[in-house]
Structure formats: structure tokens, C-alpha cells
Scaffold this motif. Sequence first.
Motif, mmCIF file in Angstrom:
data_model
loop_
_atom_site.group_PDB
_atom_site.id
_atom_site.type_symbol
_atom_site.label_atom_id
_atom_site.label_comp_id
_atom_site.label_asym_id
_atom_site.label_seq_id
_atom_site.Cartn_x
_atom_site.Cartn_y
_atom_site.Cartn_z
ATOM 1 N N UNK A 161 33.334 -37.238 2.397
ATOM 2 C CA UNK A 161 33.965 -35.918 2.374
ATOM 3 C C UNK A 161 35.469 -36.059 2.497
ATOM 4 N N UNK A 162 36.172 -35.148 1.854
ATOM 5 C CA UNK A 162 37.631 -35.134 1.939
ATOM 6 C C UNK A 162 38.063 -34.535 3.274
ATOM 7 N N UNK A 163 39.351 -34.648 3.547
ATOM 8 C CA UNK A 163 39.907 -33.871 4.642
ATOM 9 C C UNK A 163 39.855 -32.397 4.262
ATOM 10 N N UNK A 164 39.696 -31.509 5.242
ATOM 11 C CA UNK A 164 39.680 -30.084 4.899
ATOM 12 C C UNK A 164 41.009 -29.660 4.282
ATOM 13 N N UNK A 165 40.924 -28.664 3.410
ATOM 14 C CA UNK A 165 42.138 -28.108 2.837
ATOM 15 C C UNK A 165 42.916 -27.358 3.917
ATOM 16 N N UNK A 166 44.151 -27.015 3.599
ATOM 17 C CA UNK A 166 44.897 -26.144 4.502
ATOM 18 C C UNK A 166 44.230 -24.770 4.490
ATOM 19 N N UNK A 167 44.233 -24.062 5.611
ATOM 20 C CA UNK A 167 43.514 -22.780 5.665
ATOM 21 C C UNK A 167 44.127 -21.748 4.726
ATOM 22 N N UNK A 168 43.278 -20.849 4.284
ATOM 23 C CA UNK A 168 43.751 -19.733 3.474
ATOM 24 C C UNK A 168 44.392 -18.688 4.384
ATOM 25 N N UNK A 169 44.950 -17.660 3.758
ATOM 26 C CA UNK A 169 45.418 -16.528 4.541
ATOM 27 C C UNK A 169 44.209 -15.802 5.137
ATOM 28 N N UNK A 170 44.439 -15.020 6.220
ATOM 29 C CA UNK A 170 43.340 -14.321 6.885
ATOM 30 C C UNK A 170 42.998 -13.025 6.151
ATOM 31 N N UNK A 171 41.717 -12.661 6.260
ATOM 32 C CA UNK A 171 41.254 -11.405 5.681
ATOM 33 C C UNK A 171 40.236 -10.790 6.633
ATOM 34 N N UNK A 172 40.523 -9.528 7.127
ATOM 35 C CA UNK A 172 39.637 -8.846 8.063
ATOM 36 C C UNK A 172 38.838 -7.783 7.327
ATOM 37 N N UNK A 173 37.527 -7.823 7.549
ATOM 38 C CA UNK A 173 36.652 -6.809 6.970
ATOM 39 C C UNK A 173 36.518 -5.636 7.925
ATOM 40 N N UNK A 174 36.163 -4.467 7.377
ATOM 41 C CA UNK A 174 36.003 -3.270 8.205
ATOM 42 C C UNK A 174 34.705 -3.352 8.993
ATOM 43 N N UNK A 175 34.606 -2.548 10.104
ATOM 44 C CA UNK A 175 33.462 -2.620 10.989
ATOM 45 C C UNK A 175 32.298 -1.765 10.542
ATOM 46 N N UNK A 176 31.120 -1.969 11.201
ATOM 47 C CA UNK A 176 29.898 -1.225 10.920
ATOM 48 C C UNK A 176 28.945 -1.445 12.076
ATOM 49 N N UNK A 177 27.906 -0.574 12.219
ATOM 50 C CA UNK A 177 26.906 -0.809 13.265
ATOM 51 C C UNK A 177 26.160 -2.115 12.990
ATOM 52 N N UNK A 178 25.630 -2.753 14.037
ATOM 53 C CA UNK A 178 24.901 -4.010 13.824
ATOM 54 C C UNK A 178 23.686 -3.786 12.923
ATOM 55 N N UNK A 179 23.383 -4.756 12.120
ATOM 56 C CA UNK A 179 22.220 -4.694 11.240
ATOM 57 C C UNK A 179 21.075 -5.553 11.747
ATOM 58 N N UNK A 180 21.234 -6.177 12.899
ATOM 59 C CA UNK A 180 20.180 -6.999 13.476
ATOM 60 C C UNK A 180 20.308 -6.960 14.981
ATOM 61 N N UNK A 181 19.290 -7.475 15.653
ATOM 62 C CA UNK A 181 19.265 -7.550 17.111
ATOM 63 C C UNK A 181 19.214 -9.015 17.546
ATOM 64 N N UNK A 182 19.477 -9.290 18.815
ATOM 65 C CA UNK A 182 19.442 -10.689 19.261
ATOM 66 C C UNK A 182 18.041 -11.281 19.127
ATOM 67 N N UNK A 183 17.976 -12.559 18.983
ATOM 68 C CA UNK A 183 16.712 -13.268 18.791
ATOM 69 C C UNK A 183 16.339 -14.039 20.042
ATOM 70 N N UNK A 184 15.111 -14.604 20.015
ATOM 71 C CA UNK A 184 14.604 -15.451 21.093
ATOM 72 C C UNK A 184 14.618 -14.715 22.436
ATOM 73 N N UNK A 185 14.128 -13.469 22.391
ATOM 74 C CA UNK A 185 14.054 -12.665 23.618
ATOM 75 C C UNK A 185 12.874 -13.157 24.447
ATOM 76 N N UNK A 186 13.099 -13.412 25.735
ATOM 77 C CA UNK A 186 12.069 -13.923 26.635
ATOM 78 C C UNK A 186 12.148 -13.201 27.963
ATOM 79 N N UNK A 187 10.969 -13.088 28.642
ATOM 80 C CA UNK A 187 10.913 -12.599 30.001
ATOM 81 C C UNK A 187 10.108 -13.549 30.854
#
Length: 1169
Positions: free
Chosen positions: A706-732
Motif C-alpha cells: 500500500x502507498x502512503x495515504x494521500x494528503x487529506x481533502x477539504x472537509x465537508x459537513x452533511x446536514x443532520x437527521x433523526x437516527x435511522x438505527x438503534x444501538x446493537x448488542x443490547x444485553x441485561x
Amino acid sequence: MARKQPPPWVHAAVLLWLLGLGGAIEIPMDLSQPPTITKQSVKDHIVDPRDNILIECEAKGNPAPSFHWTRNSRFFNIAKDPRVSMRRRSGTLVIDFRSGGRPEEYEGEYQCFARNKFGTAISNRIRLQVSKSPLWPKENLDPVVVQEGAPLTLQCNPPPGLPSPVIFWMSSSMEPITQDKRVSQGYNGDLYFSNVLLQDMQTDYSCNARFHFTHTIQQKNPFTLKVLTNHPYNDSSLRNHPDMYSARGVAERTPSFMHPQGTSSSQMVLRGTDLLLECIASGVPTPDIAWYKKGGDLPSHKARFENFNKALRITNVSEEDSGEYFCLASNKMGSIRHTISVRVKAAPYWLDEPQNLILAPGEDGRLVCRANGNPKPTVQWMVNGEPLQSAPLNPNREVAGDTIIFRDTQISSRAVYQCNTSNEHGYLLANAFVSVLDVPPRMLSPRNQLIRVILYNRTRLDCPFFGSPIPTLRWFKNGQGSNLDGGNYHVYENGSLEIKMIRKEDQGIYTCVATNILGKAENQVRLEVKDPTRIFRMPEDQSAQRGTTVRLECRVKHDPSLKLTVHWLKDDEPLYVGNRMKKEDDSLTIFGVAERDQGSYTCVASTELDQDLAKAYLTVLGRPDRPRDLELTDLAERSVRLTWIPGDPNNSPITDFVVQFEEDQFQPGVWHDHSKFPGSVNSAVLQLSPYVNYQFRVIAVNEVGSSHPSLPSERYRTSGAPPESNPTDVKGEGTRKNNMEITWTPMNATSAFGPNLRYIVKWRRRETRDTWNNVTVWGSRFVVGQTPVYVPYEIRVQAENDFGKGPEPDTVIGYSGEDYPRAAPTDVKIRVLNSTAISIQWNRVYSDTVQGQLREYRAYYWRESSLLKNLWVSQKRQQASFPGDRPRGVVGRLFPYSNYKLEMVVVNGRGDGPRTETKEFTTPEGVPSAPRRFRVRQPNLDIINLEWDHPEHPNGILTGYTLRYQAFNGTKVGKQIAESFSPNQTKFSVQRLDPVSRYRFTLSARTQVGNGEAVTEESPAPPNEAYTNNQADIATQGWFIGLMCAIALLVLMLLIVCFIKRSRGGKYPVREKKDVPLGPEDPKEDEGSFDYSDEDHKPLQGSQTSLDGTIKQPESDDSLVDYGEGGEGQFNEDGSFIGQYTVKKDKEETEGNESSEATSPVNAIYSLA
């Protein structure tokens, strides 16, 4: 891997050599001859005004010629000008300006005359010009105003120079102007814009002229552009737009020609020069240019396109290149053509250049001067630099156009003739003398030369000669009478003998004989034929990873009488063998291959006569370079397009690109794999999650890594939304008997979908179906307290952020904490299965007493004692687990003949419950383990001693031991023998049946139950087994018996002779001591005889001699010395043992006999003497 072909110049050299074989014969310089010009300046001689002027003219002749010059066709009096001098023994003019003067005053046409008493030779007319680099006139240039999309020409108009300057365009800040098919420089120096864009206004444009002789660059004042546009913003994103012009509001136009203008033009070119045709067109979009020739194809072998297809160059023009050419300019709006009519003219060129003519008195000859050109050139003859018409009449000379014929020449006919052929495009001048000589043949090369040549090559034997009349030359080989010419031989006019293909039989002495009417001369050449140098194991093309080792082979076969040199080239340059390389006679090894090692490697094997080359290419494979120039486009709420430029794959194709991302909220600085794409892709649409501030990088992958990683791109922020999933591996699960801990795997940044991610935890008892309890948690765990012991609960965990809740979660069943079991298994019964295993059966406990999840029933047991007296046992407790709710199980791996105790418990998640009452059981007798330390010793060749120890685990009362053994010799196996021993016996001796075979022993102990585990050992191999194996065979051979009889007879005869000599009183040399070596006069054993020496004082093979000279026997107990008659066992010439084994003597008796009489025949002779 390739055998390297000779370079093109080799073929050219061979051609010139063959042409030279038929050249004119030169007159030796010790003979009288007219002058010949040997060196002169070029016709158009341009000089640097800063240097002294040099006009060359050199000539040879006998007597040495004198020189004079004309300037502009008038005599140039050198003596009157102090700046002008002539070099000694030469006609070269030197004009010195160190004391002042202007070089321009000496411009003109010069001609050199070389004269002696036999004639005058003249040079070309040399036109002397002084290089000029005039200054660029200063001017103020107004900004050039142009509409975007319109064509534009920026004229250079450089000042005239001599020679013409080289033109190039740069900005005023000395940055080169980028050129392409839209913007380019014409061959007249102007800068052409097929259409102007707004971006052209970002720089200025300055024309620069570089003058060759003065090495100066002059710069014109720069042009500045003002571009009028309908789209005032220079948006860089529009540069790569598929319809850039319409996006910028530029109207599209059909092509039109900027240079040359119109639809047709004509051009004249001289034969032998380059034809350069140019078409530059304007239009929107930028037109493409294509070239054609009317009525035929372009000459592909000498035509090439230049300046982004705007120019066509045809090199070395000839008459067939004349005709009509046209260029076609086209874009999507239309096309236009321009026709160029090409006429090829020619300055004079030679068909037959006159050659020097050497004649004997009374011979005839001719000078021929034939030339061609367009227009047809005229021919003018001169003699000694004067027109032939004004020369004195010569009745023996006749001029017939381009030929002068000489008949019955005499000494007075000697002169130098000039032929001048010219047309409007130039002239040719040639000198040719007529020399009349009366000279017998002479050889011009050293005598008896040695020529070494390579087998199967073409070679030439030179025999330079001279004579007048010109002699005839013949060649002979090894004094034979037949002339060598024809077949494999060819004799050239200059006397050289060519052998087309050298064979071994061509080796010998060659004689050349030159003959004319005045006599003859001869010379000899000795020819030796050598084997060629050949690389028979050539290096092969290889690919290697960085850091590995590469070996390039180069094995050579050559003539042993020639010195071989092997060296290596890298990329056709000599290879420096550093500390990472190892050069051997037949290979080159490169350790720790690096990227700089890539290239072609040529093995050159050479002798003083020939060489062979073999080339291989080493490709260094490396990890790819990092991708670069990451760019984000097509920005959307849930996707983005990422584009990158791949790095250098370093000779191993890129197979994959791995796109990684980093977010700065949950795990800043941690990179995660996002997606993977094939190596052929450099742009991809990435699916994104809401409310993540993404930053991307790309890693290239090939087979190396594998090569060395490239230099990072510029940042891009996406807009928010309600969660589409719940946490996994729920135990009691309970951590204590009165709680329940609810845990889950927290959601990561790409599944949070918004700020302030939290979890709504709900729980209720499963049986009662009470209302849900709930709590909001920011972490990943919550503990419910005050719970009953091991009760099932329904659990739900739902994700929520500031934009809303996630989907309804699934219900998970958990349990509160466990307590220790309250009851133990009942009615435990034990049944003995065998000496090492028991079966257990019990009644299961009630489920309400488990107080948790039943994991297993567990048996704890330990060995209380052994039924054997005085045997210590370990009472360490052991356990056996029986998972699940089961009523029975088996415990194994017990010790036989022992007393055991056992307890049972119930186990849940909290631990063990109460134990049952202790149960006791006894295991019956079993078979013992293997006897310990079984040893096989062989003190001699007759006896084998066996020893062993009692088994570690008797597992009962021992009743005895069983021994089985059998002899074997290679693949032959003897009958097995069995022996039984009492339990107290631990030793046994075996009498060997023969001294050759080995034995295999198998020993086991037994109880009443049976035999236990067996142990196997083999007896050691007898010493000198190979000798012993051969003994029986040799001793029964007839030749061996005969040889022994002959030796015995010889010894008997020696004894008789010794007795006779002694009775006559003869004296013989004797040794003072038996360990003194024989003197030089002592008889030595002949090859094939036996060494009859005192074996008591001569160590056998393998024995050691101590510092005091005594003999140390080897430590082996079965040495053959112990089996001979007092150590006198003897060996025949191949080392085989002679004689039969006898009873071993007492060593003290042997040592006491050291001073007794000799026991060998030789020592017996000395004793008698």
C-alpha cells in the motif's frame, strides 16, 4: 533478455570502409607530386566579432607548397597588413584584433592558392561574414484590446541578425508562455491565438531573441491584453467544461487561416534540405489541423508533424517530394483548406567528381567532372588556378565538355586541374592533379604483419602499394601458385584482399605481389583465426521488489589465447559497482535493490579482437506513490464525488484504491475505511451519513503493498437527521444478586445523524407485564437496582438526537443477578468401568434451588492412596464437568490400583452450590507404563548388554518383564526371540550370533492384567562396518587367494636371501629402534603391494598418538584391533580387513611384547640382519 544489436554507426562505418577499398591510389609523400588541398574553411564562414578571425587552408605536396590568397578576386597582400599573418607550413590566415581594428573591414570573399613547381591547387571561395546581433528598437506598446473568442497575432519582428536569432516568448517575469493547439508560436516568430479567452489577460507577452555567436538574449517590450467579455468572472471550473465557449457566451465560428492567408500559396525548397510547411488557423472551438499530399501519401519515413500538427516537416527533400500539399483546418462548425505548391530546386551535386590521375610516360588517361542540379549546372575547367582557355596549348590534352582526355602523356603534362560547376543556387569546386611518374612497385606497409581475426567474420588483409605504371597485384596463400580471387576471396583496386567469411582453414601466410614493367615487390601477412567470444548464458529480464537480491548471469565462452574482460553497462553507461553490488566472472549480484537500480544492464564480454553484448532490463517493483490532488465535487446531502490523481505505480499496476474518512466529533484523528474501488478508477461517488464533518484520503494498493495515504481533502459537513438505527448488542445481566446491568454497543459518528446523541433505556419484568420504566442515558450502560434473584426482564434501548428519535427498538430479554445454588445432587452412585474410568449417576436438583442459570454438574475427586505399599501419590484435587441439566457422566484418566474420593456440586453463573457427602471407590489393577531408562551397550563384538529401570507407574503388582529381539542387516531381518524375566531382574546380556548384524530390542513390563507399554532400542552399528561387510566376499575370491600365495612366496625368497647373505658376512643397514623410519636407501613399497610393518608400533586408522609417542586406542569398545592377533590385523590395498578373527589377547601381554622380536616379515629381515 536480448543480444544487443550493433549500433547504426557500425553499419555506416562498414559501408564507408567498403567504399574506400576502391578509392584512388595515393602517391607516397617521398615522391614528387603536385599540391592537394587537405583542409579549408566552409564556404559561408561566419565569425564571432569578439574573437580573432581564422580562415583555414592546408595542403600537401612534394616539394611542400607555398600559399597566397585573393580577396574579392584580387591578390591579398598579407605583408602590408600587420593584423594578418599566415601560420607556418600552412596557408591558414589569422587576423588578430588584440591591438584594435574592426572585424567588419575584413568581410569579403577569400580564396587560397597552394603552389609548387608541379602545379597549383585552389580552395573554395570562402565568404567571410561577421556575426551581428543588433539591438531591439525601444518602443512603447499600447494594450491590445480584443474581444473574447476573436483571433489574435502578436508580431515579434526581431532585428535582423547573422545568423538569424532563435525566437521564444515569455512573460516579463521570465515565465514561459504555455503553448497548445490554441496558442502557439509560428516559425516566423509571431505568437498566434486561434481564439482569445479571458484567462489570456492574466499575463503579459514578451518576444525574446537569442543570438548564437554573442550568447546574448534581447527582450522586446511586453504586450498586455485587454479582453472584452460577456462573462466577466474567470471561473476556473469552466476551463474543463465540455462546452466552455457557450458557457462563457462566446459565439462559435468556422475556421479561417491566419498564416498563410488565402486558399493557396507556393514554396521553393532546395534538394537535401528540410521542407517546412505551416498552417495556423483561427476558429471557435479551436480547429484541428490535418495534412495531405495531392495524388499520393506523405513520405512516412521522413515526414513528421510539429507545433501541435500546425507544421509539417519533410527532411532531406528530393525531387519526388515536389507537388501540391494541403492542410485542412476543421472544427464542429466546418472546415477549410489551404493548398501549398512545392517546387524542389537543386544546387549542383556530384555525379562523378574528378580524381587524381597518376600516369606513366606515354600512358593515356582522362579527368571526368559530372554534376547535376536544377537548373542544369555549367562546367568550367581550370588548370593551376587559371581558366583552361588562357593556359598554354598542350597537344596531348583534349577537352570534351565535362571530360579532359590525355594521350601519350609526358613529364611536362604534370599540373593541377580544377572543375567548377555552378548554377544560380550554388557551386562545386574540385581539384585533381595529373602526375607523370616512372616508379617500380613498392610496398607501403610494414613487412610480415600478424593479423588475428575472429572465426566466421569478414576480414580484410591490406597491402598498400605504389608504382607507375600502376602495378597489378596478386595474392597467394602459403606459397601456393594459384592467385586468390573469386569465391570466398575478393581483391580490391587498392590491393586489399577481402575474405568474406573466415574459416579455420583460412589460417596461414598470405603473400601479395605487385608487378609492373619496371619490376615487382611483395609482402607477407600472417593470419591467425581465433574463436569468437560468445555469451552463452545471457542475463534475463527480471522484476524485483525493493530490498530483495537480484543476480544477473553472464557466462562467456572465448578463445583461450585471448585475454577476456567482462564489464557491465547500466543504461549504456559504465556501471559503478558499489558496496551493494558484487561482480563475479559470470554474474552481477545486486543486494538490497533500490529504485535507482532500475534500468537496462548490458554485459560486455570483450577481447582485444571482438566482443559480445547481452542486455537485460531490471524492473524494480515498489509500492505506489501516494495519490494527490483530491477534489470534492457534486456536493449533495447524502453523497459527494471524490476525484484524485493516481501516483506513480512504480512498475506494479495499481489494483485498488481505498478511500478512508475521518470525522472530528466522536473520534478525531482516527481514520476509518469508507469504500474500496478498482485501480482503474480515479473518481467515485461516496455515500455519506448525516451530520458528519467528513475529511477523506486515498490509499493506492498494488501487489507489492500500500502507498502512503494521500494528503487529506477539504472537509465537508452533511446536514443532520433523526437516527435511522438503534444501538446493537443490547444485553441485561446481573453483576450482583440484586441488580441487572443493561449494556449496549454505542453508535459511531456515521450513525449518530445529529448532535447530542443519547439513549432511551426501557425495562419491565417479563412475567408481570408492568408499565415500562425508562431513563435517558448518555453513555453505554445502565444498572437497575433492587431486583429479585434471577428474574427475566424485557429491555429496549432507543437512539435519540436533537433532530428526533430513532425507530422503535427490538425487545431483548435480560436477567437479574444470580445467587449460589441452594441444593446438592442426591443419590450419587459410582460404578467402576475399568482400571482408569468410572461412571457416576445422580438425581438432578429442582430448578428453583439453582437460583440462576444451571451451567453444569461438577465432580471433585482426588487420589487418596495406592494399593501398592510404600508408593507415594499426589492428592491434588481434580474436577470433571458435565454441562447442562444431565443425570449421569463418566470420569476418565484415573490411575489404576488406587483409592479415590469424590464429591458432587451444582454450578450456576454465580458459583458452586453445597457439596454432596464424600464417596469412595477403588480402581482395579491395570497394565504398567513402559520401563524407564532402557539402555543398550555393546562392549565388544560378541556381547550386547541391556539394562533398564522399573516403570514409573506399575499400575498393579509387577509379575515380570517380556523382551523380544531380532537381528537385522539392511533389509534382511532374522527370527524374533522372546525372553521373560522376573519382576526384580533389570539386566540381561545377549550373545551375538555374528559380528555384522545389528539387533532391535523391544521391552515391556507386565502385571496380571497383561503387558504394558513397550520401549524399543537398537544396538549400535559395529565399527568399520563397510570393511567388515567386504571381508567375507574378498577372502573367498580366487584372485585374492592367488595374491596371498604370491606374497608368501616372495617373503620366503627374501628370508632365504637374507640367510645366505648373513652366512657370507654381508652388512645391511639396520634401525636402532623400531620406531625409526626407513632411510632413503631402504626399500619402499610399490603401488599395489602390502605394508608389512610392525603393527604394534603403527596406529590403525582412527587411533591417536600421545605426546610421548605411545599409541592411544580409540575409546570405542569394539575396535578391530582388539580382535586381531596382538594387533597384527592387516588390510589389503583397498582397506579391507585380512585374516580371521581370533581370541582377544590380554593387553598386558601385548604391551609386554613391545621389545620382543618383530612379528612382520620386514622386521624379521632386520632382526636376522
